[in-house]
Write a protein that holds these residues in place. Structure first.
Motif, PDB file in Angstrom:
ATOM      1  N   LYS A   1      22.271  36.171  83.170  1.00  0.00           N
ATOM      2  CA  LYS A   1      22.061  35.199  82.091  1.00  0.00           C
ATOM      3  C   LYS A   1      23.374  34.914  81.369  1.00  0.00           C
ATOM      4  N   GLN A   2      24.156  35.953  81.084  1.00  0.00           N
ATOM      5  CA  GLN A   2      25.443  35.785  80.426  1.00  0.00           C
ATOM      6  C   GLN A   2      26.386  34.938  81.273  1.00  0.00           C
TER       7      GLN A   2
ATOM      8  N   GLU B   1      21.941  39.261  70.831  1.00  0.00           N
ATOM      9  CA  GLU B   1      20.598  39.511  71.341  1.00  0.00           C
ATOM     10  C   GLU B   1      20.244  40.993  71.206  1.00  0.00           C
TER      11      GLU B   1
ATOM     12  N   LYS C   1      20.028  41.416  85.257  1.00  0.00           N
ATOM     13  CA  LYS C   1      19.397  40.199  84.746  1.00  0.00           C
ATOM     14  C   LYS C   1      20.120  39.721  83.480  1.00  0.00           C
ATOM     15  N   THR C   2      20.483  40.686  82.624  1.00  0.00           N
ATOM     16  CA  THR C   2      21.234  40.344  81.408  1.00  0.00           C
ATOM     17  C   THR C   2      22.584  39.751  81.779  1.00  0.00           C
ATOM     18  N   TRP C   3      23.250  40.379  82.740  1.00  0.00           N
ATOM     19  CA  TRP C   3      24.561  39.894  83.176  1.00  0.00           C
ATOM     20  C   TRP C   3      24.450  38.496  83.788  1.00  0.00           C
TER      21      TRP C   3
ATOM     22  N   ASP D   1      21.980  45.631  82.411  1.00  0.00           N
ATOM     23  CA  ASP D   1      21.051  45.199  83.461  1.00  0.00           C
ATOM     24  C   ASP D   1      21.585  43.941  84.160  1.00  0.00           C
TER      25      ASP D   1
ATOM     26  N   ALA E   1      19.395  47.915  78.917  1.00  0.00           N
ATOM     27  CA  ALA E   1      19.220  46.461  79.031  1.00  0.00           C
ATOM     28  C   ALA E   1      20.551  45.718  79.012  1.00  0.00           C
ATOM     29  N   LYS E   2      21.528  46.203  78.225  1.00  0.00           N
ATOM     30  CA  LYS E   2      22.797  45.468  78.122  1.00  0.00           C
ATOM     31  C   LYS E   2      23.600  45.552  79.415  1.00  0.00           C
TER      32      LYS E   2
ATOM     33  N   SER F   1      18.923  42.851  73.284  1.00  0.00           N
ATOM     34  CA  SER F   1      19.207  43.578  74.521  1.00  0.00           C
ATOM     35  C   SER F   1      20.572  44.254  74.493  1.00  0.00           C
ATOM     36  N   LEU F   2      21.512  43.728  73.692  1.00  0.00           N
ATOM     37  CA  LEU F   2      22.842  44.323  73.629  1.00  0.00           C
ATOM     38  C   LEU F   2      22.826  45.703  72.985  1.00  0.00           C
TER      39      LEU F   2
ATOM     40  N   HIS G   1      30.589  44.634  85.592  1.00  0.00           N
ATOM     41  CA  HIS G   1      30.168  43.302  85.153  1.00  0.00           C
ATOM     42  C   HIS G   1      30.825  42.244  86.039  1.00  0.00           C
TER      43      HIS G   1
END
Length: 362
Positions: free
Chosen positions: A332-333, A315, A328-330, A326, A323-324, A317-318, A127
């Motif tokens: 956004k976070q 969300e 893209k998820t990271w 991914d 997805a969690k 996704s988590l 991450h």
């Protein structure tokens, strides 16, 4: 804590204090002679009683033995061969300090390591907000804080030891339903107390001095569970200590709940989002707290966050293994986290594991 202290006295501290602060030999001989006479008398008078009855049958009374008024374990001879008796307040304080410190470390490493080995998703290391040498830093913070948190806690344990709390042993002192009801009551009381204290620690006048060290971990590992500033960790433990001074609590329940609290603290930092229950403040809710700072202050439930307007639902996704993690998820976070950290901390002084890689590519 009297149960724990007695066990530790019997198997360790009695021998240590007798060695460090021994009675004069002549006096020690007289004491041993007296104890042998008492032991012979007890063997004659003692009736056969099972361990189960001693622990759980309120009709069976403990045999009064010095140096405790009531004991579960017969004191060894060394308990009487020191100038610092078990009843000495300074000795009790020192013993309780080391018990709290050592057991705190043992519980921390045992459950954090089990969580790390069996539950924690190691992909978290990738991450973008995972810190350089983060686990080592988490452990260092914990190891430096636990001794001070233990020291601050000793007065509470001393007060319990000397009968100022409502901790009790005889199960017949209260209705049978109380043995069950005390558990949800404890959870409800401490959940409310921690919510107030935790949210208060996010006030700008307190955050940077006391709570920021725990928010250093944006993507925590189980070893971040106890990585607090010592005053922060102590303040958030206050509801646990206050409860038995307001409400009756069985001594065995007290030990069970104390252990449960430490396990729960590890579980909400393990990054494994097992439940999306709207009532339970699980690891997913607490991860959002570390990421976005101003949400999900609760410890066990989401109740007070909902009432206080600070609840944020994790969300979906988590709860998807792929997805969690991914990118893209990271991304956004990270974007939202960086906006919030500028407001909360003015400047982000963390050193992330990927920083050096980014500099090389530039």
């Amino acid at each position: 804590m009297d149960i724990v202290l007695e066990v530790c006295d019997t198997f360790f501290f009695d021998h240590l204090y007798a060695k460090l602060f021994p009675l004069p030999p002549a006096v020690a001989g007289l004491v041993l002679q007296h104890q042998q006479q008492q032991l012979q008398q007890q063997l004659v008078e003692k009736t056969t009683t099972s361990t189960f009855d001693l622990l759980f049958n309120s009709n069976v009374s403990f045999i009064p033995q010095s140096p405790y008024e009531y004991t579960l374990i017969e004191a060894p001879a060394t308990a009487y061969l020191t100038t610092i008796a078990r009843t000495n307040l300074a000795r009790q304080a020192v013993s309780l300090f080391f018990i709290t410190w050592i057991f705190g470390i043992l519980i921390y490493f045992t459950f954090a390591s089990l969580s790390y080995l069996l539950i924690f998703d190691k992909r978290t290391f990738n991450h973008p907000k995972y810190l350089k040498n983060q686990m080592r830093l988490e452990i260092q913070q914990t190891m430096s804080s636990i001794p001070l948190m233990s020291l601050y806690t000793v007065p509470w344990f001393l007060a319990e030891l000397h009968g100022y709390s409502l901790l009790y042993w005889n199960k017949d002192d209260y209705p049978s339903w109380h043995l069950v009801a005390q558990y949800p009551l404890f959870i409800a009381f401490t959940d409310f107390g921690i919510y107030l204290i935790h949210r208060g620690l996010h006030h700008p006048s307190l955050y940077k001095s006391f709570h920021k060290p725990h928010h250093k971990w944006i993507m925590p590992t189980p070893y971040a569970s106890h990585a607090f500033h010592p005053i922060d960790g102590y303040l958030q433990s206050l509801p646990y200590h206050i409860f038995p001074f307001i409400f009756p609590l069985h001594k065995i329940s007290y030990l069970i709940l104390f252990t449960f609290i430490n396990i729960w603290t590890v579980l909400i930092h393990d990054g494994e989002y097992m439940t999306n229950n709207p009532v339970v403040n699980g690891a997913a809710c607490h991860t959002l707290h570390h990421l976005y700072f101003n949400y999900n202050y609760g410890q066990f439930t989401t109740l007070w966050d909902r009432i206080g307007g600070s609840y944020r639902r994790p969300e979906n996704s988590l709860f998807d293994s792929q997805a969690k993690m991914d990118k893209k998820t990271w991304s956004k976070q990270v974007n939202e986290m960086e906006r919030i950290v500028q407001t909360v901390e003015d400047d982000d002084d963390r050193q992330y594991a990927g920083d050096s890689d980014e500099k090389k590519t530039n």
